[in-house]
Scaffold this motif. Sequence first.
Motif, mmCIF file in Angstrom:
data_model
loop_
_atom_site.group_PDB
_atom_site.id
_atom_site.type_symbol
_atom_site.label_atom_id
_atom_site.label_comp_id
_atom_site.label_asym_id
_atom_site.label_seq_id
_atom_site.Cartn_x
_atom_site.Cartn_y
_atom_site.Cartn_z
ATOM 1 N N ALA A 139 0.837 -1.201 0.000
ATOM 2 C CA ALA A 139 0.000 0.000 0.000
ATOM 3 C C ALA A 139 0.867 1.244 0.000
ATOM 4 O O ALA A 139 1.914 1.279 0.664
ATOM 5 C CB ALA A 139 -0.921 -0.001 1.215
ATOM 6 N N ARG A 140 0.429 2.289 -0.722
ATOM 7 C CA ARG A 140 1.196 3.525 -0.796
ATOM 8 C C ARG A 140 0.381 4.694 -0.261
ATOM 9 O O ARG A 140 -0.835 4.759 -0.421
ATOM 10 C CB ARG A 140 1.628 3.793 -2.238
ATOM 11 N N TRP A 141 1.108 5.628 0.370
ATOM 12 C CA TRP A 141 0.508 6.801 0.998
ATOM 13 C C TRP A 141 1.318 8.046 0.639
ATOM 14 O O TRP A 141 2.516 7.944 0.340
ATOM 15 C CB TRP A 141 0.520 6.644 2.524
ATOM 16 N N PRO A 142 0.700 9.227 0.716
ATOM 17 C CA PRO A 142 1.484 10.452 0.509
ATOM 18 C C PRO A 142 2.604 10.582 1.526
ATOM 19 O O PRO A 142 3.702 11.028 1.204
ATOM 20 C CB PRO A 142 0.448 11.575 0.680
ATOM 21 N N ASP A 143 2.323 10.191 2.789
ATOM 22 C CA ASP A 143 3.313 10.268 3.857
ATOM 23 C C ASP A 143 2.814 9.449 5.037
ATOM 24 O O ASP A 143 1.653 9.010 5.087
ATOM 25 C CB ASP A 143 3.558 11.721 4.288
#
Length: 322
Positions: free
Chosen positions: A52-56
Amino acid sequence: MFAVVYRWRLHEGKERQFMDGWRRVTAAIHARCGSYGSRLHRADDGTWVAYARWPDAESRARCEVPDPEGVAMMSGAIAERFPETRLRIVDDMLAEPAGPPVIGSEGPAVTGDRSATERSWVEGWAVVRRASRPVDVPWGLRIEIGGPTRTVRHVLLDADAATARGLIGTVTEPGTCVKAFLPPDDMEPWFPSAWEPTEHCFLMAVDLRPSPVRLPDGYSVTVETADGVTLVRVLSADGELAASGRSGLAGSACVFDQIVTEPAHQRLGLGTVVMATLTDAAVESGATEGILGATVQGRALYEALGWKVLAPLSGFVYRPGA
């Protein structure tokens, strides 16, 4: 940018439940917490891995679980959880071919004129609710709902504020509803204090394709079709109604409506079963586009099934003296 790797071992036979729950949770987190989505993998050793990827990291830390039912579906399928791995992305050379949108991304699910989809939703909704056929009026469409209260629904189509206010000023019948494909904040100034907002919804659509139906053990499905309306019921082993939904045809479109899972049977993926069964019935009838009005809670389920948000769907009801 920030990423997290998750890894699980699942109970045998619970793979589909886990996948359905994961799709729901991923779509809800993307829609409400601003994540960049996730990918689910099955490893050679039999474990399941998600990236999973997130802005930060802060965006992830602030995100509260937006779909408890989806989380429960996942939890019930997990036999073992492994420690998560947190990653800081330092370079990125993925070069993938163009494909379908990321789960939960907004945008048209079907090609064509959105105004035609809006009209099809109104026409199909009238079929499902067995209301009168919508009538064209200067502000859009008018529907006689019928029943004991004989209420009326107006749906604004490309109506400006002046036209909308002109309609609203003529309404004298309690229970009259005015809806539009606009955010509620845009519409609120048009309505005097005697009008109450309805639950905020979203117009959603999808290109219809046959969908496999996977029933949990102990449940059965019934399908009834009459006068353009298909009713699907999911029954428990003792014959109790566990989930239901219905759809109505409007030309090449099919409008899905009243998708409900009873409290005692939630977190089992029965809503997905209802949607898949309705989809197959619609495809068999020649429909190519699915349309629905989703609540905030229902939106996550539909996004997990590939539906896309086309527009907000807001309404106000005339309640004098309430």
